[in-house]
Design a protein around this motif. Structure first.
Motif, PDB file in Angstrom:
ATOM      1  N   TRP A  65       0.847  -1.187   0.000  1.00 25.39           N
ATOM      2  CA  TRP A  65       0.000   0.000   0.000  1.00 25.39           C
ATOM      3  C   TRP A  65       0.894   1.254   0.000  1.00 25.39           C
ATOM      4  CZ3 TRP A  65       0.740   3.313   4.016  1.00 25.39           C
ATOM      5  CH2 TRP A  65       1.206   2.783   5.239  1.00 25.39           C
ATOM      6  N   LYS A  66       0.332   2.349  -0.499  1.00 25.32           N
ATOM      7  CA  LYS A  66       1.117   3.580  -0.638  1.00 25.32           C
ATOM      8  C   LYS A  66       0.305   4.790  -0.190  1.00 25.32           C
ATOM      9  CE  LYS A  66       3.275   1.598  -4.771  1.00 25.32           C
ATOM     10  NZ  LYS A  66       3.406   1.680  -6.229  1.00 25.32           N
ATOM     11  N   SER A  67       1.018   5.787   0.289  1.00 18.39           N
ATOM     12  CA  SER A  67       0.388   7.070   0.627  1.00 18.39           C
ATOM     13  C   SER A  67       1.365   8.191   0.270  1.00 18.39           C
ATOM     14  CB  SER A  67       0.075   7.169   2.120  1.00 18.39           C
ATOM     15  OG  SER A  67      -0.977   6.327   2.494  1.00 18.39           O
ATOM     16  N   GLY A 120       4.824  16.033   1.353  1.00 19.92           N
ATOM     17  CA  GLY A 120       5.651  15.452   0.308  1.00 19.92           C
ATOM     18  C   GLY A 120       6.229  14.101   0.696  1.00 19.92           C
ATOM     19  N   LEU A 121       6.032  13.712   1.950  1.00 20.15           N
ATOM     20  CA  LEU A 121       6.540  12.424   2.426  1.00 20.15           C
ATOM     21  C   LEU A 121       5.813  11.280   1.721  1.00 20.15           C
ATOM     22  CD1 LEU A 121       8.346  10.897   4.511  1.00 20.15           C
ATOM     23  CD2 LEU A 121       6.377  10.959   6.067  1.00 20.15           C
ATOM     24  N   SER A 122       6.576  10.370   1.122  1.00 18.96           N
ATOM     25  CA  SER A 122       6.002   9.213   0.431  1.00 18.96           C
ATOM     26  C   SER A 122       6.085   7.988   1.339  1.00 18.96           C
ATOM     27  CB  SER A 122       6.775   8.928  -0.863  1.00 18.96           C
ATOM     28  OG  SER A 122       6.690  10.040  -1.736  1.00 18.96           O
ATOM     29  N   ILE A 123       4.976   7.231   1.422  1.00 16.02           N
ATOM     30  CA  ILE A 123       4.912   6.078   2.316  1.00 16.02           C
ATOM     31  C   ILE A 123       4.647   4.818   1.499  1.00 16.02           C
ATOM     32  CG2 ILE A 123       3.847   5.127   4.395  1.00 16.02           C
ATOM     33  CD1 ILE A 123       2.759   7.920   4.991  1.00 16.02           C
ATOM     34  N   LEU A 167      19.715  22.508   4.544  1.00 14.84           N
ATOM     35  CA  LEU A 167      19.542  22.544   3.093  1.00 14.84           C
ATOM     36  C   LEU A 167      18.852  21.295   2.539  1.00 14.84           C
ATOM     37  CD1 LEU A 167      22.976  23.984   1.871  1.00 14.84           C
ATOM     38  CD2 LEU A 167      20.725  25.026   1.509  1.00 14.84           C
ATOM     39  N   ASN A 168      19.111  20.139   3.150  1.00 16.44           N
ATOM     40  CA  ASN A 168      18.805  18.885   2.461  1.00 16.44           C
ATOM     41  C   ASN A 168      17.833  17.937   3.168  1.00 16.44           C
ATOM     42  OD1 ASN A 168      20.769  19.609   0.477  1.00 16.44           O
ATOM     43  ND2 ASN A 168      22.384  18.896   1.858  1.00 16.44           N
ATOM     44  N   ILE A 169      17.544  18.154   4.438  1.00 15.69           N
ATOM     45  CA  ILE A 169      16.642  17.245   5.147  1.00 15.69           C
ATOM     46  C   ILE A 169      15.216  17.749   4.966  1.00 15.69           C
ATOM     47  CG2 ILE A 169      16.066  16.176   7.346  1.00 15.69           C
ATOM     48  CD1 ILE A 169      18.801  15.374   6.183  1.00 15.69           C
ATOM     49  N   SER A 170      14.476  17.079   4.079  1.00 18.52           N
ATOM     50  CA  SER A 170      13.144  17.546   3.699  1.00 18.52           C
ATOM     51  C   SER A 170      12.226  16.361   3.412  1.00 18.52           C
ATOM     52  CB  SER A 170      13.247  18.426   2.449  1.00 18.52           C
ATOM     53  OG  SER A 170      11.973  18.685   1.895  1.00 18.52           O
ATOM     54  N   PRO A 171      10.935  16.469   3.786  1.00 15.28           N
ATOM     55  CA  PRO A 171       9.993  15.388   3.453  1.00 15.28           C
ATOM     56  C   PRO A 171       9.810  15.219   1.950  1.00 15.28           C
ATOM     57  CG  PRO A 171       8.825  17.316   4.292  1.00 15.28           C
ATOM     58  CD  PRO A 171      10.282  17.556   4.529  1.00 15.28           C
ATOM     59  N   ALA A 172      10.109  16.270   1.191  1.00 20.36           N
ATOM     60  CA  ALA A 172       9.934  16.207  -0.260  1.00 20.36           C
ATOM     61  C   ALA A 172      10.856  15.178  -0.904  1.00 20.36           C
ATOM     62  CB  ALA A 172      10.189  17.584  -0.874  1.00 20.36           C
ATOM     63  N   VAL A 173      11.986  14.847  -0.229  1.00 16.92           N
ATOM     64  CA  VAL A 173      12.921  13.858  -0.778  1.00 16.92           C
ATOM     65  C   VAL A 173      13.090  12.689   0.200  1.00 16.92           C
ATOM     66  CG1 VAL A 173      14.183  15.429  -2.280  1.00 16.92           C
ATOM     67  CG2 VAL A 173      14.870  15.208   0.119  1.00 16.92           C
ATOM     68  N   THR A 174      12.007  12.392   0.938  1.00 17.69           N
ATOM     69  CA  THR A 174      12.056  11.313   1.920  1.00 17.69           C
ATOM     70  C   THR A 174      10.997  10.266   1.612  1.00 17.69           C
ATOM     71  OG1 THR A 174      12.878  12.794   3.656  1.00 17.69           O
ATOM     72  CG2 THR A 174      11.857  10.738   4.368  1.00 17.69           C
TER      73      THR A 174
END
Length: 942
Positions: A514-516, A521-524, A689-696
Motif C-alpha cells: 500500500w502507498k500514501s 511530500g513524504l512518500s509512504i 539545506l537537504n533534510i526535507s519530506p519532499a525527498v524522503t
C-alpha cells in the motif's frame, strides 16, 4: 558460503532463546508467543524435530551433528571444520557437487554450514515443493558419503580451508587474538585449547584414513538431530524421514562430555606486534560458565549494562570521560563445556593500553558503588523481548532454536525454563555474578599493537606465541580433484540414485503493497504482516554523499550518527533510555545516496517509537560533545581501514571505477583531512539545506495497518516543513577502452585481494536485470557459478569468489571479488580473465536451464522475512518499479534465450576493457602480473 560462522550463530541463538515472556510478567496486551513442535526418534537414534509455519511456501532443513573442535584429537585440530567442507562436495547418489547443483535447480537459499566448538550444522531453506528432495539429499550426505572422498579431493579442500584461515585470521588486523587467548585460558588438555579452524600444520597432516575414522565415529544417526521447519505436511514428512534416513546404521554409543570449567591461578599478560593493525587493541578474558548455566542469564544482563549505551560504566569512563576509544564490547561466549567473558577495546591511535586498563578498573569501581537499577534491568529485558521475536522471523531461525535446545539443553521444550530464568534475574543477581566472575579475578590480557609500537602494551606483558605461515612460491601440493572415486555403492533397500520428484508447486503470493503521499511530500510504502508482533521501518532521506561538498566528504555520515545522540529536549542518555524502554532500536546511517533512519519495535510500541523518530528528525540537539566523539571515532575508522586489505581494495576500486571527477570515487566516511576540517556548522548547513519530506520515503513492514501508520505520521506531516532539494548532475562514467592492472602493496600479505570490473549499469537501466540473469552462472550463483567451481572447487586457490552488477539510480560497477593465496595471484587473475572471456561463447542449454530454474523457483522464498519485504519496498520506492516487479522479472527469466545471454555477455563482459586491481605483496607478486598481457602493472602506493 560453507563458512566458519560459529560465534555469530551462537550469539544469535542465545539471543533468540533467552527472552520472550516479558508479556507474562507485565500482563501486557501481547499474547504469549510459542514455537510449537513435534519430536520423535528413529530406531537408529536420529532425533527429528518438526515445526509447522505456513506463513510462506518454504521449508528450512537443518542437519546438526553433535561434534565440533572439542572432540578432535591433538594433532588433528581443525578437523571438524575441514569435515564440514568435505560433506558438501559429493555423495554416492547426489554425485560430485550434487547438492549445490540441486540447490540451484530447486531455488534454494544455497546449502551452507557452520562449525563451532561443539556442533556442526548443515542447512538450507527451499520452496516447499522441494522438501522430499532435501530430505533425500541430507540422508545421502549422512549415510552415503564416505566412499566418495579421495586423496585429491582431500588435498584440494585442505587448500580451501587454508585460504579461509588466511582470509579470516592471518591477513586481517587482530586475526590471531583469539588463538592467543584460548591457548592461554584453557590448559593444553582442554578441548577448547585450540581454535575451531585449527592449525595449518594439522590440516596439512590430515589423512584420508583420519577422514574415514572421523565420519564413522561422529556422523552417525545417534549423534545427529534433523530439524524441519516450515510449510509441511507432518504425516508425509515423517514418512519421508523414515524412508530416507531409517536404514542408515546406528553408530557406537556417544559418551557425554563432562563440563570442564577452568580456573586461572594467575593473570597472564601477552602482546603481539600485528602486521595489519594500525590501532592498539586490548582484550581481557575471564573464565566463565557453560551454556545454560544458571549464572549465564545474569552475566548476559551484566555485559549489556556494563558496556552498551550512554549509561554503561565502561562507555562513560573510556569513551566519554577519558576519550581513549569510541567503542567498548563486552560479551559472554558460552559453549557446551565451559565459557569465557570477553572485554574488547580498540583504542585510538598511539594510546597506551595501560591507560585503557586504568579506565576499566575505574569503571568497575563505579559499578560497584552504584550497581544496576530495576529500571535499567527492565530496559535490558525489553530489548531481549524484541530480539527474541526478530530471531523467529524466518523458518530457519525457528529451526535453529529448536535444534539448539535439543542438543545443549536436552529438549526443545527447554524454552519455557529458559524464559523463566531470564525473567528471574534480579539486580542482586547481576552484582553477585560480577563479584564472582570479574571482581579481583585472574584474567588473560592480550595487547595487539601495530608493528614498532610495543611501548603501548600492558606492563608485564610477554611476547605471545603466534604461528604465522610462510608462503613460498611453488611449494603447495598439486592435485586433480576431478578424478572420480571408484567404490562399491553402499547397499540400500531401494534405488537411491533417482532424485525424488517435485511436490505440488507452491503458489507464490506477492506481499500486498500500500502507498500514501502526505501533504508535506513524504512518500509512504507499506506491507502489513502479522506473523510476529513486530514492526520494522525506515525513513530514507535522499542525498547522502551526493549532496556533500567535495572538500568535506563525511558530513552526511557524521550527521546520521549525531541524529540519534539526543534531541532538543532529551540528552543522549535520556533518548537512549526512552528507545530501549520500549524494547525498540532506532539507528541512523548514511549511504552514498541517502541518510537512513531504521527502526525495529514491538507492534504495541510502534506509535511511541515513531514519536521518538519525529523528535530526532525535527528537534536535533547539536550536542558538541557528541560531535567531537563522532569525529574522533570516524578518524579511528579511517585508520583501521588502512590496515585491512579488503577495505583497501574496496576504497581503491571505487577511485578507479568512478574516476577523480565523480564524488562517488570517495569513501563516504571521508579522509583524515576532510574529517578534520568538518565542523558542527557543516552538519547544520547540510541539515538545513537537504533534510526535507519532499525527498524522503518511509518504508514500513509489520503488524500495523495503513490507517495506523498514517495516524502515527500525522504530527510529523504537519510539523515537518518541506523545502526543495537540488541534486547535482552526475557525470556519466565510461568504461576503460583497454584493461590495465593496478597493484596496492601490502608487504607480507598472506593473500592477494582481487577486484576486477568497470562502471556498467544503473538499477533503472533496461539491461540491468537481464545482465544479472546473465551473471548468475558466471559468479552470481554461489557454488554453482563457474568462477567458484574453477577457482575454489577445481584449484583450491580461494575460499570464495563472486561477481555482481551493482547499481542504483546512478551507474554502478560490474565487479569480480576474491581473496586468493598469495603465491597463485598471477594464476588466479589469468584464470578469471579466461573464464570471463569464454563465458558468453560457451554458455549452453544446461547453463540456461539451471539459471531459469533457480531464479523462478527462488521466488517462493524471496519475501519470507521482514527484512526482505522492506528491501522490496526500497526497490519500489527508489527505482519506480511496479508492485509486481518480481512477477514481471519472472517473465523476463522465462523468455530469455541462450542467444540473449550471449549478446549480453558480448556487451557487458569484455575482459579486455576492465580494471584489474590487486592488493597484496608487491615484492613477490607484482612482476609476474606483466604476463597477463595488459602491460606493466601500475603501483598505487610507492
Amino acid at each position: 558460503m560453507k563458512s566458519f560462522q560459529f560465534l555469530a550463530l551462537s550469539i544469535l541463538l542465545l539471543t533468540v532463546s533467552v527472552s520472550h515472556a516479558q508479556n507474562d510478567k507485565k500482563k501486557t496486551e501481547s499474547k504469549e508467543f510459542k514455537v510449537e513442535f513435534e519430536q520423535f526418534t528413529l530406531d537408529n537414534g536420529l532425533k527429528v524435530i518438526l515445526h509447522i509455519d505456513q506463513s510462506d511456501p518454504v521449508v528450512a532443513v537443518a542437519l546438526t551433528s553433535h561434534v565440533g573442535s572439542a572432540r578432535e584429537k591433538t594433532g588433528r585440530t581443525g578437523f571438524a571444520h575441514l569435515f564440514e567442507h568435505l560433506l558438501f562436495l559429493e555423495s554416492e547418489n547426489l554425485g560430485k557437487g550434487g547438492l549445490d547443483k540441486m540447490s540451484a535447480r530447486i531455488g534454494g537459499s544455497g546449502a551452507n554450514g557452520s562449525t563451532s566448538r561443539d556442533r556442526t550444522n548443515y542447512y538450507q531453506t527451499v520452496p516447499k515443493d522441494a522438501l522430499e528432495k532435501m530430505i533425500w539429499a541430507e540422508a545421502d550426505k549422512l549415510g552415503y558419503f564416505i566412499n566418495t572422498v579421495t586423496d585429491p579431493v582431500l588435498a584440494k579442500e585442505k587448500q580451501v580451508v587454508k585460504n579461509e584461515k588466511r582470509q579470516s585470521y592471518d591477513n586481517k588486523p587482530y586475526g590471531n587474538n583469539f588463538s592467543v587467548i584460548n591457548s592461554n585460558l584453557y590448559p593444553a588438555n582442554h578441548p577448547y585449547h585450540w581454535e575451531v579452524i585449527g592449525s595449518l600444520e594439522d590440516l596439512q597432516n590430515a589423512s584420508l584414513q583420519d577422514v574415514k575414522e572421523f565420519y564413522n565415529r561422529w556422523y552417525v544417526p545417534n549423534n545427529v538431530t534433523l530439524t524441519i521447519a516450515g510449510d509441511i505436511d507432518v504425516k508425509q514428512t515423517k514418512a519421508w524421514v523414515e524412508k530416507y534416513f531409517g536404514e542408515i546404521k546406528r553408530g557406537e554409543a556417544i559418551p557425554k562430555m563432562e563440563k570442564q570449567l577452568v580456573t586461572l591461578t594467575e593473570t597472564k599478560k601477552l602482546y603481539h606486534e600485528d602486521n595489519f593493525a594500525r590501532l592498539p587493541q586490548l582484550t581481557l578474558t575471564w573464565p566463565s560458565v557453560y551454556e545454560y548455566h544458571p549464572d549465564s542469564y545474569a552475566l548476559e544482563v551484566l555485559a549489556t549494562y556494563l558496556a552498551k549505551g550512554k549509561k554503561a560504566p565502561l562507555y562513560k569512563t573510556l569513551v566519554e570521560d577519558k576519550k581513549l576509544t569510541d567503542e567498548v564490547e563486552l560479551s559472554q561466549y558460552n559453549s557446551e563445556l565451559a565459557g569465557q567473558y570477553i572485554l574488547n577495546i580498540v583504542a585510538f591511535d598511539k594510546t597506551n593500553l595501560n591507560s585503557v586498563m586504568d579506565g576499566v578498573n575505574e569503571a568497575f569501581k563505579n559499578f560497584e558503588k552504584e550497581g544496576i537499577s530495576t529500571q535499567d534491568l527492565n530496559r535490558i529485558k525489553a530489548g531481549q523481548e524484541t530480539a527474541f521475536y526478530s530471531g523467529l522471523s524466518s523458518v530457519l531461525g525457528k529451526g535453529f532454536q529448536l535444534a539448539q535446545y535439543q542438543i545443549f539443553a536436552g529438549s526443545p521444550d527447554y524454552i519455557n525454563q529458559d524464559v523463566k530464568k531470564i525473567l528471574a534475574v534480579t539486580t542482586e543477581d547481576v552484582m553477585r555474578v560480577y563479584k564472582k566472575y570479574l571482581k579481583d579475578q585472574h584474567f588473560i590480557a592480550t595487547s595487539f599493537v601495530p608493528k614498532g609500537q610495543a611501548n603501548l602494551v600492558l606492563k608485564g606483558s610477554v611476547v605471545a606465541k603466534v604461528v604465522e605461515e610462510k608462503i613460498v612460491e611453488g611449494k603447495e601440493d598439486t592435485f586433480d580433484a576431478s578424478i572420480a572415486a571408484t567404490y562399491t555403492k553402499t547397499p540400500s533397500s531401494f534405488d537411491r540414485s533417482t532424485e525424488p520428484a517435485y511436490g505440488e508447486s507452491p503458489s507464490v503470493v506477492l506481499p500486498s503493497v500500500w502507498k500514501s503521499k502526505l501533504s508535506s511530500g513524504l512518500s509512504i510504502f507499506g506491507i502489513e504482516n502479522k506473523e510476529v508482533p513486530l514492526v520494522q521501518f525506515q525513513f530514507q532521506l535522499k542525498g547522502g554523499m551526493l549532496l556533500e561538498n567535495r572538500s568535506k566528504i563525511g558530513v552526511s555520515k557524521m550527521l546520521s550518527e549525531l541524529m540519534t545522540k539526543g534531541t532538543k529536549n532529551k540528552t543522549p542518555e535520556q533518548l537512549e533510555n526512552a528507545i530501549e524502554s520500549l524494547g525498540a532500536t532506532i539507528k541512523a546511517s548514511a549511504t552514498d545516496e541517502s541518510i537512513i533512519i531504521k527502526g525495529n519495535t514491538l507492534a504495541k510500541n510502534y506509535a511511541e517509537t515513531i514519536k521518538l523518530v519525529q523528535e530526532i528528525l525535527l528537534q536535533p540537539r547539536w550536542d558538541v560533545k557528541e560531535f567531537e566523539l563522532i569525529k574522533q571515532s570516524t578518524l579511528s575508522q579511517i585508520q583501521q581501514q588502512k590496515a585491512d586489505p579488503n577495505n583497501i581494495a574496496r576504497n581503491e576500486f571505487r577511485k578507479l571505477v568512478y574516476g577523480k571527477e565523480s564524488i562517488l570515487s570517495n569513501n563516504r566516511i571521508g579522509t583524515e583531512s576532510s574529517v578534520n576540517d568538518i565542523t558542527l556548522d557543516d552538519l547544520k548547513a547540510y541539515y538545513n539545506l537537504n533534510i526535507s519530506p519532499a525527498v524522503t520515503d518511509f518504508q514500513i513492514v509489520g503488524a500495523v495497518s495503513k490507517a495506523e501508520v498514517n495516524r502515527s505520521l500525522a504530527d510529523l506531516n504537519k510539523n515537518w516543513k518541506s523545502k526543495k532539494v537540488t541534486f547535482p548532475t552526475m557525470k556519466i562514467v565510461e568504461a576503460p577502452q583497454s584493461s590495465k592492472i593496478y597493484f596496492y602493496d601490502v608487504p607480507g600479505a598472506k593473500q592477494s585481494v582481487i577486484r576486477i570490473g568497470y562502471p556498467a549499469l544503473a538499477a533503472t537501466d533496461a539491461d540491468f536485470y537481464p545482465a544479472s540473469i546473465m551473471n548468475y552462472r558466471l559468479g552470481g550463483g554461489g557454488f554453482t557459478s563457474q568462477l567458484t567451481q574453477e577457482l575454489r572447487e577445481g584449484k583450491g586457490y580461494t575460499y570464495g569468489i563472486a561477481s555482481s552488477f551493482d547499481g542504483s539510480t546512478t551507474k554502478g560497477p560490474f565487479s569480480i571479488s576474491s581473496g586468493v593465496r598469495s603465491n597463485v595471484t598471477y594464476e588466479s587473475v589469468n584464470l578469471i580473465k579466461d573464464i570471463v572471456a569464454q563465458y558468453g561463447p560457451t554458455f549452453n542449454a544446461n547453463d540456461l536451464e539451471v539459471t531459469k530454474s533457480y531464479l523462478i523457483k527462488s521466488n517462493a522464498r524471496a519475501f519470507e522475512t521482514m527484512g526482505s519485504k522492506l528491501n522490496m519496498l526500497y526497490d519500489i520506492s527508489n527505482y519506480n518499479f511496479p508492485d509486481d516487479y518480481a512477477k514481471q522479472r519472472e517473465n523476463i527469466v522465462k523468455n530469455i534465450s541462450i542467444d540473449d545471454i550471449k549478446k549480453l555477455s558480448e556487451k557487458y563482459l569484455n575482459a579486455n576493457k576492465m580494471i584489474y586491481l590487486i592488493v597484496g605483496d608487491a615484492e613477490t607478486q607484482l612482476k609476474k602480473l606483466e604476463q597477463i598481457g595488459f602491460g606493466t602493472p601500475i603501483l598505487l602506493n610507492k
